[in-house]
Enzyme design. Structure first.
Site, short mmCIF file in Angstrom:
data_model
loop_
_atom_site.label_atom_id
_atom_site.label_comp_id
_atom_site.label_asym_id
_atom_site.label_seq_id
_atom_site.Cartn_x
_atom_site.Cartn_y
_atom_site.Cartn_z
N GLU A 84 60.75 21.73 45.27
CA GLU A 84 59.79 22.55 44.79
C GLU A 84 59.61 23.14 43.55
O GLU A 84 60.69 23.23 42.85
CB GLU A 84 59.83 24.04 45.73
N ASP A 85 58.56 23.49 42.87
CA ASP A 85 58.40 23.94 41.32
C ASP A 85 58.97 25.62 41.51
O ASP A 85 59.68 26.00 40.79
CB ASP A 85 57.05 23.89 40.76
P1 5GP Z 1 54.87 30.73 48.03
O1 5GP Z 1 54.36 30.01 49.40
O2 5GP Z 1 56.35 30.88 48.01
O3 5GP Z 1 54.25 32.27 47.90
O4 5GP Z 1 54.50 29.85 46.90
C1 5GP Z 1 54.68 28.62 46.65
C2 5GP Z 1 53.81 28.12 45.55
O5 5GP Z 1 52.80 29.07 45.01
C3 5GP Z 1 54.19 27.11 44.56
O6 5GP Z 1 54.51 25.82 44.90
C4 5GP Z 1 53.23 27.31 43.35
O7 5GP Z 1 52.32 26.25 43.69
C5 5GP Z 1 52.37 28.68 43.52
N1 5GP Z 1 52.91 29.79 42.94
C6 5GP Z 1 53.85 30.75 43.08
N2 5GP Z 1 54.29 31.38 42.15
C7 5GP Z 1 53.66 30.75 41.15
C8 5GP Z 1 53.15 31.00 39.52
O8 5GP Z 1 53.99 31.79 38.91
N3 5GP Z 1 52.56 29.96 38.94
C9 5GP Z 1 52.09 29.08 39.45
N4 5GP Z 1 51.45 28.36 38.45
N5 5GP Z 1 52.02 28.77 40.65
C10 5GP Z 1 52.80 29.76 41.47
#
Ligand code: 5GP
Length: 180
Positions: free
Chosen positions: A98-99
């Site tokens: 994951e990024d």
């Molecule tokens: P989660 O489900 O953990 O909230 O989010 C994961 C996904 O949300 C990441 O794979 C990414 O695509 C997006 N995301 C979360 N935080 C960021 C951020 O600070 N910048 C960007 N560009 N995408 C984010």
């Protein structure tokens, strides 16, 4: 494009060092095995490309596409698979790449989904981690850098599909969002 940047949070050199370290950790843990790296499109593409080259083991790269964020900055918690893996992962040593892990909802969902397919092992590797935003506690096996609660772009991460090609991880100027 660079005019939209407020500041660099993590420079390309630090990213490269971090990716090398993660590659060494994975190589150490998977000695004698053949990890199956699953990159989550599109954000993890740049990271996976570098990470795979820093793991001196035979390995497989595959991709999965999901929709969760759209073009907004808020997680909806709704995750939909829009492109599945190309191979069967039963009996494989899978590492989800994951990024960034933010609320943890996306990774939690993916882990549940892949677990059902009976891989031999299932691990998670993320370049960035935002623990302050967690809604779902999800175990991370490999973590690059912890960052504060800021929305970042660059090195694969986008805002409205832009900025993925920035070599650094950056914070955008507030007016970019105001105009978007
Ligand atoms: P989660 O489900 O953990 O909230 O989010 C994961 C996904 O949300 C990441 O794979 C990414 O695509 C997006 N995301 C979360 N935080 C960021 C951020 O600070 N910048 C960007 N560009 N995408 C984010």
């Amino acid at each position: 494009m660079t005019g939209d940047i407020d500041r660099v949070l993590i420079g390309a050199d630090r990213i490269a060092e971090t990716v090398q370290r993660l590659g060494q950790e994975i190589a150490r843990d998977y000695q004698g095995r053949e990890p199956y790296l699953v990159g989550i499109l599109k954000g993890a593409v740049v990271f996976l490309a570098d990470l795979a080259r820093s793991v001196p083991l035979p390995l497989t790269m595959d991709f999965m596409a999901i929709s969760s964020y759209g073009t907004s900055r808020q997680s909806t918690g709704i995750v939909k698979i829009t492109q599945d893996l190309s191979q069967n992962i039963q009996g494989r040593d899978v590492i989800i790449v994951e990024d960034i892990v933010d609320t943890g909802l996306t990774l939690g969902y993916l882990k549940d989904l892949l677990h059902v397919r009976e891989p031999r092992s299932l691990a998670a590797c993320t370049l960035l981690n935002k623990p302050s935003r967690r809604k779902l506690e999800v175990h991370l096996d490999y973590v690059g850098i912890e960052i504060p609660n800021e929305f970042v772009v660059g090195y694969g991460l986008d805002y409205a599909e832009k900025y993925r090609n920035l070599p650094d991880i950056c914070v955008l100027k507030e007016q970019v969002y105001a105009n978007g």
